[in-house]
Design a protein around this motif. Structure first.
Motif, PDB file in Angstrom:
ATOM      1  N   LEU A   1       0.787  -1.238  -0.097  1.00 31.23           N
ATOM      2  CA  LEU A   1       0.043   0.094   0.037  1.00 31.23           C
ATOM      3  C   LEU A   1       0.906   1.274  -0.040  1.00 31.23           C
ATOM      4  O   LEU A   1       1.907   1.259   0.566  1.00 31.23           O
ATOM      5  N   LYS A   2       0.454   2.474  -0.662  1.00 39.05           N
ATOM      6  CA  LYS A   2       1.092   3.569  -0.434  1.00 39.05           C
ATOM      7  C   LYS A   2       0.182   4.494   0.173  1.00 39.05           C
ATOM      8  O   LYS A   2      -1.008   4.699  -0.016  1.00 39.05           O
ATOM      9  N   SER A   3       0.622   5.105   1.508  1.00 43.67           N
ATOM     10  CA  SER A   3      -0.301   6.200   1.949  1.00 43.67           C
ATOM     11  C   SER A   3      -0.210   7.452   1.493  1.00 43.67           C
ATOM     12  O   SER A   3       0.535   7.850   0.533  1.00 43.67           O
TER      13      SER A   3
ATOM     14  N   PHE B   1     -10.045   0.119   4.049  1.00 43.95           N
ATOM     15  CA  PHE B   1      -9.695  -1.133   4.941  1.00 43.95           C
ATOM     16  C   PHE B   1      -9.502  -2.214   3.890  1.00 43.95           C
ATOM     17  O   PHE B   1     -10.162  -2.577   3.092  1.00 43.95           O
ATOM     18  N   VAL B   2      -8.403  -3.186   4.546  1.00 41.78           N
ATOM     19  CA  VAL B   2      -7.901  -4.065   3.820  1.00 41.78           C
ATOM     20  C   VAL B   2      -7.671  -5.038   4.594  1.00 41.78           C
ATOM     21  O   VAL B   2      -7.102  -5.110   5.644  1.00 41.78           O
ATOM     22  N   VAL B   3      -7.971  -6.574   4.250  1.00 40.25           N
ATOM     23  CA  VAL B   3      -7.829  -7.656   5.096  1.00 40.25           C
ATOM     24  C   VAL B   3      -7.288  -8.708   4.045  1.00 40.25           C
ATOM     25  O   VAL B   3      -7.759  -8.926   2.867  1.00 40.25           O
TER      26      VAL B   3
ATOM     27  N   CYS C   1      -6.608  -1.117   9.039  1.00 41.51           N
ATOM     28  CA  CYS C   1      -7.855  -0.166   9.081  1.00 41.51           C
ATOM     29  C   CYS C   1      -7.462   1.136   8.881  1.00 41.51           C
ATOM     30  O   CYS C   1      -6.254   1.415   9.351  1.00 41.51           O
ATOM     31  N   ARG C   2      -8.446   2.068   8.670  1.00 38.64           N
ATOM     32  CA  ARG C   2      -8.285   3.373   8.493  1.00 38.64           C
ATOM     33  C   ARG C   2      -7.865   3.955   9.663  1.00 38.64           C
ATOM     34  O   ARG C   2      -8.151   3.807  10.712  1.00 38.64           O
ATOM     35  N   GLY C   3      -6.814   4.800   9.601  1.00 39.18           N
ATOM     36  CA  GLY C   3      -6.287   5.641  10.774  1.00 39.18           C
ATOM     37  C   GLY C   3      -5.312   5.067  11.420  1.00 39.18           C
ATOM     38  O   GLY C   3      -4.975   5.052  12.513  1.00 39.18           O
ATOM     39  N   SER C   4      -5.084   3.725  11.062  1.00 36.83           N
ATOM     40  CA  SER C   4      -4.188   2.612  12.089  1.00 36.83           C
ATOM     41  C   SER C   4      -3.158   2.079  11.266  1.00 36.83           C
ATOM     42  O   SER C   4      -3.202   1.957  10.007  1.00 36.83           O
TER      43      SER C   4
ATOM     44  N   MET D   1     -13.645  -5.700  14.207  1.00 33.04           N
ATOM     45  CA  MET D   1     -12.784  -4.544  14.123  1.00 33.04           C
ATOM     46  C   MET D   1     -12.586  -3.993  12.637  1.00 33.04           C
ATOM     47  O   MET D   1     -12.793  -2.834  12.410  1.00 33.04           O
ATOM     48  N   PHE D   2     -12.504  -4.974  11.614  1.00 35.28           N
ATOM     49  CA  PHE D   2     -12.186  -4.764  10.304  1.00 35.28           C
ATOM     50  C   PHE D   2     -13.484  -3.976   9.957  1.00 35.28           C
ATOM     51  O   PHE D   2     -13.348  -2.772   8.893  1.00 35.28           O
ATOM     52  N   LEU D   3     -14.552  -4.379   9.959  1.00 38.02           N
ATOM     53  CA  LEU D   3     -15.791  -3.909   9.653  1.00 38.02           C
ATOM     54  C   LEU D   3     -16.298  -2.453  10.123  1.00 38.02           C
ATOM     55  O   LEU D   3     -16.793  -1.856   9.582  1.00 38.02           O
ATOM     56  N   GLY D   4     -15.820  -2.317  11.438  1.00 38.98           N
ATOM     57  CA  GLY D   4     -16.113  -1.021  12.291  1.00 38.98           C
ATOM     58  C   GLY D   4     -17.323  -0.513  11.980  1.00 38.98           C
ATOM     59  O   GLY D   4     -17.646   0.831  11.911  1.00 38.98           O
ATOM     60  N   GLY D   5     -18.419  -1.483  12.380  1.00 38.43           N
ATOM     61  CA  GLY D   5     -19.894  -1.030  12.378  1.00 38.43           C
ATOM     62  C   GLY D   5     -20.438  -0.917  11.095  1.00 38.43           C
ATOM     63  O   GLY D   5     -21.630  -0.328  11.042  1.00 38.43           O
ATOM     64  N   ARG D   6     -19.730  -1.298  10.037  1.00 36.75           N
ATOM     65  CA  ARG D   6     -20.352  -0.727   8.724  1.00 36.75           C
ATOM     66  C   ARG D   6     -21.492  -1.882   8.230  1.00 36.75           C
ATOM     67  O   ARG D   6     -20.907  -3.035   7.639  1.00 36.75           O
ATOM     68  N   GLU D   7     -22.535  -1.914   8.653  1.00 38.86           N
ATOM     69  CA  GLU D   7     -23.718  -2.852   8.323  1.00 38.86           C
ATOM     70  C   GLU D   7     -23.917  -2.857   6.772  1.00 38.86           C
ATOM     71  O   GLU D   7     -23.781  -3.932   6.133  1.00 38.86           O
ATOM     72  N   ASP D   8     -23.836  -1.682   6.069  1.00 37.82           N
ATOM     73  CA  ASP D   8     -23.804  -1.852   4.501  1.00 37.82           C
ATOM     74  C   ASP D   8     -22.882  -2.617   3.919  1.00 37.82           C
ATOM     75  O   ASP D   8     -23.044  -3.501   2.911  1.00 37.82           O
ATOM     76  N   VAL D   9     -21.539  -2.407   4.620  1.00 39.76           N
ATOM     77  CA  VAL D   9     -20.180  -3.399   3.869  1.00 39.76           C
ATOM     78  C   VAL D   9     -20.532  -4.739   4.331  1.00 39.76           C
ATOM     79  O   VAL D   9     -20.174  -5.648   3.681  1.00 39.76           O
ATOM     80  N   ARG D  10     -20.854  -5.067   5.578  1.00 40.02           N
ATOM     81  CA  ARG D  10     -21.022  -6.227   5.993  1.00 40.02           C
ATOM     82  C   ARG D  10     -22.238  -7.091   4.859  1.00 40.02           C
ATOM     83  O   ARG D  10     -21.868  -8.179   4.501  1.00 40.02           O
TER      84      ARG D  10
END
Length: 365
Positions: free
Chosen positions: A66-68, A148-150, A222-225, A246-255
């Motif tokens: 990745l490149k930040s 966010f990448v896993v 994860c974003r910001g980490s 933790m990866f999902l970060g509460g994003r129900e639409d993404v899930r």
């Protein structure tokens, strides 16, 4: 609402795995296929760029560079220096070692299969550059912004049967085993101070969720980490559950979109004659999302091999040496179950993952 990203068409010059912005036209793309753009193999800018980046490449499998936004490189997982930025919107990956050209062949066959072409990165060509051979693939991070990448390695077995055919006990593998867990060897192994390659490889798989879940989380960003690259020992159901939560970060639409995409990939593998006659060892699911897009692809095929005539696999049965089962679909079942259960309210998440229990896989020698 997030889009499902599959195979974005090539765009103007971009470094592979750089987090560039999509054009308005690109943002509307939700599917595979080339836009017909002709590729330039002799562009001076590209040649100059590759000459400074395609040096000292060295290893196959699951490399995510990745490149930040601050233009600092960091590696999410895998071996360093096996990928080089190419263009437009592509990456060069060094061909896997040995005389075999397995991975290139797999990508070529899958990319020509209408059922399977969208579950993998888009494959373009083989490249011979300064005596080194590469395959040119779609840059999966192109167009995602601060995502966010896993990286999740799939299967209950991540070693080839050919790797464990030798039955001679080895002192060096015994030493590696006791370095990890002094209590792991049996009394006989302690007396001999040696273990077989099969014994060591199975022991190593048991250190993670590979055997129990059919997958293991290699690394995550994860974003910001900063990237987390020490996740291979995430083993228990609760640890796996919490990590993906933790990866999902509460994003129900993404899930919801991840579950849909994973189920689609599973169905296509189940329906495929190609996968019925292949063992798929050491492949990974690459999962990524940002504020507007979601993407999931199956990657890394250096250990994907055609089975002997008359042999088929269902990718779910326990492995017995000689049956070539590797647990790819067992792991996909389990992973989908985790993401389905992540819908539970936060108060329930800590009480125990997996509302519908799946049996643990047994690994037999």
């Amino acid at each position: 609402m997030a889009e499902i990203a599959t195979n974005f068409p090539p765009q103007t010059y971009s470094s592979s795995f750089f987090l560039n912005s999509l054009t308005d036209e690109e943002k509307n793309v939700v599917g595979g296929g080339s836009d017909g753009t002709k590729r330039s193999d002799n562009t001076p800018l590209l040649d100059c760029f590759i000459s400074t980046n395609a040096l000292d490449l060295s290893a196959p499998a699951s490399d995510v560079l990745l490149k930040s936004r601050s233009s600092n490189w960091f590696q999410l997982s895998g071996h360093p220096d096996s990928l080089a930025p190419a263009g437009p919107g592509t990456v060069w990956k060094k061909r896997s070692g040995g005389s075999d050209d397995t991975e290139r062949g797999v990508y070529e066959e899958l990319s020509e299969d209408p059922l399977l072409s969208d579950i993998i990165p888009k494959y373009y060509r083989e490249v011979d550059y300064q005596g080194e051979k590469f395959i040119e693939l779609q840059d999966l991070l192109h167009g995602f912004q601060d995502p966010f990448v896993v990286d999740i390695k799939m299967g209950t077995r991540t070693f080839l049967e050919s790797e464990v055919k030798k039955t001679a006990a080895r002192v060096d593998l015994y030493q590696k085993m006791v370095a990890i867990d002094p209590k792991a060897p049996t009394e006989e192994e302690h007396r001999n101070k040696a273990v077989t390659k099969l014994r060591y490889m199975q022991f190593r798989e048991l250190q993670s969720s590979t055997c129990s879940h059919g997958f293991r989380i290699e690394a995550m960003k994860c974003r910001g980490s900063p990237p987390m690259t020490d996740l291979k020992k995430v083993k228990s159901s609760q640890e796996v559950f919490n990590t993906l939560d933790m990866f999902l970060g509460g994003r129900e639409d993404v899930r919801q979109r991840l579950v849909k995409r994973l189920c689609d990939i599973r169905t296509k593998i189940e329906q495929s004659d190609y996968f019925k006659t292949r063992e798929v060892v050491g492949s990974s699911l690459f999962i990524i999302y940002d504020d507007s897009k979601v993407g999931v692809w199956l990657i890394d095929f250096a250990k994907t091999n055609q089975l002997p005539n008359g042999t088929t696999v269902d990718h779910r049965r326990p492995w017995v040496q000689g049956n070539h089962e590797e647990g790819l679909l067992f792991g996909l079942d389990r992973l989908i179950s985790v993401f389905e259960d992540l819908k539970m309210p936060s108060s329930e998440k800590r009480k125990g993952p997996f509302s519908k229990t799946l049996p643990a896989v047994s690994v037999k020698s």
